[in-house]
Design a protein around this motif. Sequence first.
Motif: not given
Length: 681
Positions: A198-200, A203-205, A225-229, A526-528, A632-634
């Motif tokens: 929903a939020t790609i 540049d990721q697209n 977002g490397k792994t997500s992409i 994006y993560r932190s 991973l992320e927490f």
Amino acid sequence: MNATEQEEREYLEEIKEQLALAVRRVDDSVRQFSSELREKKEYIHENQSGMDEADMVAAGQSIDRMAYTGAGAVARKRKLIKLAQSPYFGRIDFTTAKGGTMPVYIGVHSFVDERQRRGLIYDWRAPVSSMFYDFELGEASYNTPSGLIHGRIDLKRQYKIQDGRLDFMIENGVNIHDEVLQRELAKSSDDKMKNIVATIQRDQNAVIRNEEATVMVIQGVAGSGKTSIALHRIAFLLYRFRDTIGAKDILILSPNKVFADYISNVLPELGEEHIPETVMEELAADLLGNQFQFQTFFEQVSALLEQHNPAFIERIRFKSSFDFLSQLNKYLLHVENNYFAASELRVGRTVVPRQLLLDKFKGYHRVPLLKRFPLVSDDVRAYVRTAANRKLTNGEKSTIGEALTRMFRFNNVLDFYRDFYRWLGRPELFRFEPGQTLEYADVFALIYLRIRLEGISAYDHVKHLLVDEMQDYTPVQYAVLSRVFNCRKTILGDVNQTVNPYSASSAETIERVFPQADIVRLYRSYRSTMEITAFAQRITPNPNIIPLERHGQEPAIVRYNSPDEELKSLQQLAAAFKSSGSNSLGIICKTSRQAAQVAEALENQGAQLLTEDSTLFKEGVIITTAHLAKGLEFDEVIVPFASARNYQTDVDRSMLYVACTRAMHRLTLTYSGEITSFLAA
Ligand SMILES: Nc1ncnc2c1ncn2[C@@H]1O[C@H](COP(=O)(O)OP(=O)(O)OP(=O)(O)O)[C@@H](O)[C@H]1O
């Protein structure tokens, strides 16, 4: 509620009804299949005695076909039910240059009104859906197999639909994605990586939808977002090339089993099957024919962390260099030119000239060196047969084979590998005795020599290879991957997140092995929260990083009077986390030993210790090392023992950076004694 929202709610109800109808239709057909299947089975059972073998085979095949179609219907039903929970997340109204306007609703799967033959929901991977990610209101275009379609977007909306209910919708903003993105990023973590359809971002697209690249290298900062992409890219390629690539044709090379478990939900969430995955060590064991005991990467890094051994570092550093790969190639050339000591060969009364042996040997330059001998041997036999005008005895045949093998300096890959270091004038760089464990830095070098000397049965069934944490693999490892996997590749990582700075590869290093690679660099993180990103920058600065505007608490550094006091405080911090409403707390240590110590101190807190042997990732309090936490992320991270004594070398710095960049919302470092110089003010 305004009129527009009312219309959208009504439309949602309409779609849900259509979906419910479609589910009923699938149910009817499943019922029909199963009753036909039952009838068929009964028929076979009753008429078995009168059927010949061909009848039985035909009946069996027809049952298989019915079961297959039935399974397809069940899978379709599953998708429809999931779609009813959240049918779509976006809409664009697109007017083509020819004038027709169509509303395009975009969801995780497509949904077609079969009676009216029109698309009600478009798959996010469909060509038309790309405009949702690439354009705002105004002129827009998208690529189809028959060319570019031009037009304009007159309306653009985003929706959050959960459990079939419209939570919110957002209209036409200039920067339409940001608000929804902010909401997504502010949420608590999950025990599995989520899809981001929903939020790609634009540049990721572009990376996800790139169809041309044979090798795509994504070098991105922590949390970009490397792994997500990469996973969405796989989902896209499976959709785009569905006639030629299936899930089983893809292979993910992941750093460890915990990470593989963490990412395992993304593709199934996107409607794709589970993708095979492996780790480097499994691949290495297979490529070495399970003949050697070898150190794992984790053990290599642990050894670096536990003691400072300059000779060990020197060996790793050299074997991780591009120069090492070049030297191996030079050595192979040297072997080819000098190690075949051909001499005249007598078979009965026939003399086989030396030059003939050399010419034949050179003639097979495309064949791996050790594989040439059977071919040259065949040629020599043919030569002798013609010259003597008779058949050869078995004894003569084996004499030829043995004589040729003796003319080559070695016949065993390990002997060549040892000889390579002598040839280099650096025999001290190879430490190995038969029966010992091979150092990790030697594993892929040995495999590379084996491939060049003996050839390899490539993994030809793999049609796309995904390599995560690329910074942890060396040029010689990439040279092996390039020979073993003769397919397209997506390779991703961040050189700043290496757990072994002596063997880190950047996108530029990888480019030297894959000169045809398309390199993409991602700087948006994006993560932190901004506070956490700024804090991590103190450890490893990267002026190019662009943190997403999202705020939270300043990271805390807390000093204790003694390690005991520090360990006790961890119990309080873990208890505080439990009442915080967050899902995950990562207590990330430098070494396994420290992680075990913390686990002992938190014994009664229900904490989970992740080790090299773990295979599952769960929510709650996780205690682990930076090496295993990579990827991973927490929600919250605590980094204990952040003292000057514990964090002082280059490897330590990398570990500290990886640990801190795992935090999404909150970060605390604890220490006793002096704070590490990487964080000193
Ligand atoms: N476009 C996006 N929309 C929503 N969330 C996103 C987007 N891009 C990245 N994220 C989120 O950012 C976080 C980091 O993503 P991911 O783990 O894929 O990054 P990474 O670059 O592989 O990280 P690292 O190298 O630090 O392990 C995840 O929570 C992911 O869901």
